[in-house]
Write an enzyme that holds these catalytic residues in place. Sequence first.
Site, short mmCIF file in Angstrom:
data_model
loop_
_atom_site.label_atom_id
_atom_site.label_comp_id
_atom_site.label_asym_id
_atom_site.label_seq_id
_atom_site.Cartn_x
_atom_site.Cartn_y
_atom_site.Cartn_z
N GLU A 65 67.08 -0.62 -22.44
CA GLU A 65 65.90 -1.00 -23.61
C GLU A 65 66.43 -1.19 -25.14
O GLU A 65 67.19 0.03 -25.40
CB GLU A 65 64.54 0.08 -23.49
N LYS A 69 58.36 -6.73 -22.96
CA LYS A 69 57.61 -6.02 -21.90
C LYS A 69 55.58 -6.13 -22.64
O LYS A 69 55.58 -6.32 -23.31
CB LYS A 69 58.04 -4.57 -23.25
N CYS A 127 60.64 -0.60 -19.29
CA CYS A 127 60.20 1.14 -19.33
C CYS A 127 58.90 1.59 -19.25
O CYS A 127 58.55 1.83 -17.78
CB CYS A 127 60.21 1.90 -20.90
N SER A 156 64.40 6.30 -22.06
CA SER A 156 63.05 7.24 -21.52
C SER A 156 63.74 8.47 -22.39
O SER A 156 64.76 8.64 -21.84
CB SER A 156 62.58 7.04 -20.48
N LYS A 214 61.49 15.98 -16.98
CA LYS A 214 61.01 14.46 -17.17
C LYS A 214 61.79 13.59 -16.27
O LYS A 214 60.83 12.92 -15.97
CB LYS A 214 61.82 13.88 -18.89
N LEU A 228 75.66 32.85 -39.75
CA LEU A 228 76.01 34.13 -38.66
C LEU A 228 75.28 35.25 -38.75
O LEU A 228 75.93 36.02 -39.58
CB LEU A 228 77.34 34.13 -38.08
N SER A 229 74.37 35.19 -37.79
CA SER A 229 73.88 36.80 -38.81
C SER A 229 73.68 38.33 -37.54
O SER A 229 73.46 39.18 -38.29
CB SER A 229 71.76 36.75 -38.50
N ILE A 240 70.52 36.43 -32.27
CA ILE A 240 70.20 36.12 -31.13
C ILE A 240 70.17 34.63 -31.33
O ILE A 240 70.99 33.50 -30.67
CB ILE A 240 68.75 36.52 -29.84
N ASP A 241 69.71 34.34 -32.29
CA ASP A 241 69.29 32.70 -33.30
C ASP A 241 70.61 32.01 -33.05
O ASP A 241 71.04 31.31 -32.58
CB ASP A 241 68.25 32.70 -33.35
N SER A 242 70.98 32.48 -34.37
CA SER A 242 72.67 32.43 -34.11
C SER A 242 73.49 32.36 -33.69
O SER A 242 73.97 31.39 -33.60
CB SER A 242 73.00 33.17 -36.17
#
EC number: 6.3.5.1
Length: 541
Positions: free
Chosen positions: A45, A112, A148, A174, A180, A290-291, A294-296
């Site tokens: 598409e 479409k 689509c 998509s 999904k 960078l701390s 966990i996140d960084s």
Amino acid sequence: MTRLRVALAQLNYLVGDIDGNVAKIIAAAERARDALQADVAVFTELAVSGYPPEDLLLRADFIRACRDGLERIRRQVGGIDLIVGFPERHDGRLYNSAAVLRDGEIRLIYRKHCLPNYGVFDEKRYFHPGQEPGLCLIRGVPVGLSICEDIWHPGPVEASVRAGSRLIVNLNASPFHVRKIAEREAAVHARIAATGVPVVYVNQIGGQDELVFDGASFVMDREGRVVRRLPEFEEALEVAEFRWEGERVVPEGGLVTPVAEEIPSIRRAIVLAIRDYTRKNGFNGAVLGLSGGIDSSVVLCLAVEALGAENVEAVMMPSRFTSEISLADAKALAANLGVNYRVIPIEPAFQAFLQMLEQEFAGRPWDVTEENIQARCRGVTLMAISNKFGRLVLSTGNKSEMSVGYATLYGDMAGGYAPIKDVMKLKVYALAEHLNAEGEIIPGRVLVRPPSAELAPDQKDEDSLPPYAVLDPILEMYVEQDLSVEEIVAAGFDEAVVRRVVSLVERNEYKRRQAPPGVRITPRAFGRERRYPITNGFRSG
């Protein structure tokens, strides 16, 4: 008995790069014809323009350039049928269209029918719906086109089959979210159950701002079985073969790539999104703070996977409150990944701000203001590195924090892209465990220490927020499912906690509006599909 060889072109386009997209289409078409011996190559598409082009579609010069791009494809490729998506201006109206090309001739244009206008989609803003079924003979096989959304609703596909189609080709852009693929295959199965006609479903891949497209193109037979599936998150050009037996088209079996589980698919989605956002926007790498948390740690791992260790810089910016454990864990992770690692203490900048504001703040106690100043010192440092060296700043906030405003504007929210912006905290931990599954990369202590912003003595997230095991389910119900306070309480949560969490979400819309874009991995991310007013007097419950 006729055989039909259909090449599924699952490619990564750049929105607005019409010359580049056209060159990619032509190269794939020639390979499909010469190396794969395909009779027809199917592109996705709006392949010529890239998807979604948004308000570029309102520019007359953009639409003309797309038409010129289609003309180049028509003139340059012969000996194979091509089905190509493009934006078309016709009789003063704009359509989301697909052209069937053969040996310099436009044999058919399909427009479409069903224009999605929910979630991340806004097609009614731009396009006029088509009305006519698209039916074209390819090697004598009556092939019907759809685009689509047409396959998600009764009507267009059934009309095409009534007109004589015996194979449906569906062009898609998509975007990914968890689960999904199953939703797509269920929608196609419903159309097949209604028509008895097999479907070729071709989807693009690649990152485009908040969206990431996962490919996973497939062929489903008339019994509703997937008999061919292309890989997720990878470019692919593969042939599916069909037999034309009387009035039936029968697909041959082929490789059905298995669907990844949730956490591995989230990992691949974020990696692709980082890579494409960085590459397509011209950055020469990435930098992040960078701390030791966990996140960084997770964002750094994903950035290295996306860009290579040589293209990622990690900066530890300790303050007077940074623990020795955080310093050690950040250093160990950077060494494990082999990234360029720097330590830039923020104390000199923090002291300068405190001195500047000493008279202004005289007589007032230390509070969140001083915490935010530390975060903003870090944000300024990272943005300076970005400006000087052309690296993209990756912010490291997760969806739990973004939801309740547990983040500092112009501080830890500063950056150009937020890879885990749509990932709840508990899923960040799951990603960390997945990244460590084949050997410890993130120091194990990072996964078990109580999370902390380390902006005050002995600070922990749970000093300000409910435990994430409580917070995340409440946020999922309120943010992603639009449940009311009463409904969430009825699910077993304490009413006072629910009301506090909901109040935090409602009060922090202004922050989320100023956050960098980040990849969408859930059906309801902040941004395109959750647009709440900042100035808002409604209170749930």
